[in-house]
Design a protein around this motif. Structure first.
Motif, short mmCIF file in Angstrom:
data_model
loop_
_atom_site.label_atom_id
_atom_site.label_comp_id
_atom_site.label_asym_id
_atom_site.label_seq_id
_atom_site.Cartn_x
_atom_site.Cartn_y
_atom_site.Cartn_z
N PRO A 171 9.04 14.98 13.72
CA PRO A 171 8.89 13.11 13.95
C PRO A 171 7.55 12.57 13.57
O PRO A 171 6.82 13.02 14.32
CB PRO A 171 9.67 12.83 14.36
N MET A 172 7.02 11.83 12.11
CA MET A 172 6.22 10.83 12.75
C MET A 172 5.88 9.85 12.01
O MET A 172 7.22 9.71 11.22
CB MET A 172 4.55 11.76 12.41
N ARG A 173 5.02 9.03 12.40
CA ARG A 173 4.84 7.17 11.53
C ARG A 173 3.54 7.41 11.01
O ARG A 173 2.10 8.00 11.80
CB ARG A 173 4.75 6.89 12.89
N VAL A 174 3.74 7.41 9.99
CA VAL A 174 3.04 6.85 8.51
C VAL A 174 2.60 5.65 8.40
O VAL A 174 3.60 4.61 8.52
CB VAL A 174 3.27 8.43 7.38
N LYS A 175 1.27 5.67 7.89
CA LYS A 175 0.77 4.14 7.29
C LYS A 175 0.92 4.60 5.53
O LYS A 175 -0.08 4.82 5.29
CB LYS A 175 -0.77 3.42 7.61
N GLU A 206 5.92 3.50 8.03
CA GLU A 206 7.30 4.23 8.17
C GLU A 206 7.49 5.55 9.08
O GLU A 206 5.87 6.11 9.14
CB GLU A 206 7.25 4.78 6.51
N ASP A 207 8.48 5.92 9.68
CA ASP A 207 8.82 6.97 10.14
C ASP A 207 9.77 7.91 9.59
O ASP A 207 10.91 7.31 8.58
CB ASP A 207 9.67 6.52 11.75
N ALA A 220 0.53 -6.66 -14.04
CA ALA A 220 -0.01 -6.65 -16.08
C ALA A 220 1.57 -5.67 -15.98
O ALA A 220 2.16 -6.14 -17.01
CB ALA A 220 -0.85 -5.82 -16.25
N SER A 221 1.74 -4.43 -15.36
CA SER A 221 3.19 -3.42 -15.88
C SER A 221 4.83 -3.58 -14.54
O SER A 221 5.24 -2.69 -15.08
CB SER A 221 2.60 -2.45 -16.00
N ARG A 222 3.78 -4.20 -13.72
CA ARG A 222 5.31 -4.40 -12.25
C ARG A 222 5.00 -3.03 -12.52
O ARG A 222 5.86 -3.03 -11.70
CB ARG A 222 5.49 -5.11 -12.64
N ALA A 223 3.90 -1.57 -12.23
CA ALA A 223 4.23 -0.80 -11.76
C ALA A 223 4.29 -0.39 -10.77
O ALA A 223 2.84 -1.19 -9.98
CB ALA A 223 3.33 0.53 -12.72
N VAL A 224 4.01 -0.01 -9.87
CA VAL A 224 4.60 0.37 -8.38
C VAL A 224 3.65 1.33 -7.58
O VAL A 224 4.14 2.25 -8.53
CB VAL A 224 5.60 0.13 -7.45
N TYR A 225 2.17 1.61 -6.63
CA TYR A 225 1.58 2.64 -6.50
C TYR A 225 1.73 2.69 -5.15
O TYR A 225 1.26 1.87 -4.16
CB TYR A 225 0.29 1.99 -6.84
N VAL A 226 2.46 3.81 -4.29
CA VAL A 226 1.73 3.73 -3.01
C VAL A 226 1.05 4.90 -2.46
O VAL A 226 1.66 6.00 -3.47
CB VAL A 226 3.96 3.86 -2.37
N ARG A 227 0.54 4.99 -1.35
CA ARG A 227 0.36 6.15 -1.30
C ARG A 227 0.43 5.72 0.68
O ARG A 227 0.34 5.08 1.37
CB ARG A 227 -1.09 6.07 -1.62
N ALA A 228 0.80 6.81 1.37
CA ALA A 228 0.93 6.83 2.94
C ALA A 228 0.74 8.00 3.36
O ALA A 228 -0.44 9.10 2.51
CB ALA A 228 2.28 8.06 3.51
N TYR A 229 -0.81 7.69 4.72
CA TYR A 229 -1.54 8.26 5.24
C TYR A 229 -1.39 8.87 6.50
O TYR A 229 -0.80 7.98 7.28
CB TYR A 229 -2.69 7.40 4.75
N ALA A 230 -1.57 9.64 7.23
CA ALA A 230 -1.15 10.24 8.82
C ALA A 230 -2.87 10.13 9.30
O ALA A 230 -3.67 8.85 9.14
CB ALA A 230 -1.21 11.91 8.41
N ASP A 231 -1.66 9.84 10.10
CA ASP A 231 -2.84 9.36 11.38
C ASP A 231 -4.26 9.65 11.70
O ASP A 231 -5.18 8.80 11.87
CB ASP A 231 -2.48 9.37 13.20
N ARG A 232 -4.39 11.01 10.91
CA ARG A 232 -5.85 11.65 10.77
C ARG A 232 -6.51 11.11 10.66
O ARG A 232 -7.72 11.64 10.22
CB ARG A 232 -5.46 13.10 11.50
#
Length: 264
Positions: free
Chosen positions: A149-153, A141-142, A161-173
């Motif tokens: 501005p930067m791009r993260v992964k 994602e940009d 089970a719960s259909r819950a979404v867990y999202v975490r962004a990581y910088a390149d470093r």
């Protein structure tokens, strides 16, 4: 069954001067059938065997079906070879050849696959226990952080089970560079959530990142050390009870004992 295309080919090659023996060898058809196809007044020629004779397997057909059924239910590594099934039939009085058993087993498998879905009810689970399964994928994602501005992964995980979404962004470093199998290594870390819990896994990841050498093996080793039972407490001697006579090494006495045993 001899189809129309084969009949036409037989007649064409025969009209071109090719011998019946050569046609039978090339098309894998008997010379009797070739002569009948050439002399047939109709353009098409069909031959279907109404009854399949089983002179040797006939009395042992039910027993062979049982052996094939039991062998199909075994695990892939535990299944018997056709030679072993043939040996079992021979011990029970079967006098046929191995090829007869192999051909029958091949037809049996074809018929089984053809009728496998008839009258069978399929069940696809739609409910899962907590932590039983999850879906995972990466994305890039940009974004704009602190005006830059930067791009993260981004790691996406959805619990089934719960259909819950867990999202975490990581910088390149801080992204763990593992080569082409980075996704597989990251999934190994996420799989530890099912056994150790999310809090312990996050703590292990933070500890690994603090060392500056973060990898899936290091994170899993940290979790394994935390699962080990605590070491037993050592005996602590009170300062009020010191030794009155500290031990002193008496080398002269040791030499005397050594000479005594040597003389004996």
């Amino acid at each position: 069954m001899l189809v129309l295309e084969t009949v036409v080919r037989i007649r064409r090659e025969y009209a071109g001067g090719k011998a019946i023996k050569a046609i039978a060898r090339d098309l894998h058809v008997s010379r009797k059938v070739i002569r009948k196809a050439i002399r047939a007044p109709e353009g098409a020629f069909d031959y279907r065997r109404k009854v399949q004779p089983l002179p040797r397997i006939g009395p042992f057909q039910d027993r062979l079906d049982v052996l094939l059924e039991e062998n199909e239910l075994r695990g892939r590594r535990d299944r018997l070879r056709m030679t072993r099934i043939h040996d079992l039939l021979v011990r029970e009085g079967f006098e046929g050849s191995y090829d007869a058993v192999r051909r029958y087993a091949a037809r049996w498998k074809v018929e089984r696959r053809r009728d496998f879905g008839d009258g069978t009810t399929a069940f696809i689970p739609m409910l899962f226990q907590s932590g039983e399964a999850y879906q995972f994928d990466w994305s890039h994602e940009d974004v704009e952080i602190a005006g830059k501005p930067m791009r993260v992964k981004v790691a996406h995980m959805r619990l089934c089970a719960s259909r819950a979404v867990y999202v975490r962004a990581y910088a390149d470093r801080i992204v763990v560079r593992c080569g082409d199998d980075a996704d597989r290594r990251f999934v190994r870390v996420l799989a530890a959530v099912l056994t150790d819990g999310l809090e312990l896994v996050e703590a292990a990841v933070r500890e690994a990142l603090a060392t500056g050498t973060a990898s899936d093996d290091l994170i899993l080793n940290i979790l394994a050390r935390r699962r080990e039972p605590p070491r037993p407490l050592t005996i602590v001697t009170s300062e009020d009870n010191p030794l009155r006579h500290p031990p002193i090494a008496d080398c002269a006495r040791y030499d005397q004992l050594k000479n005594f045993h040597a003389a004996a």
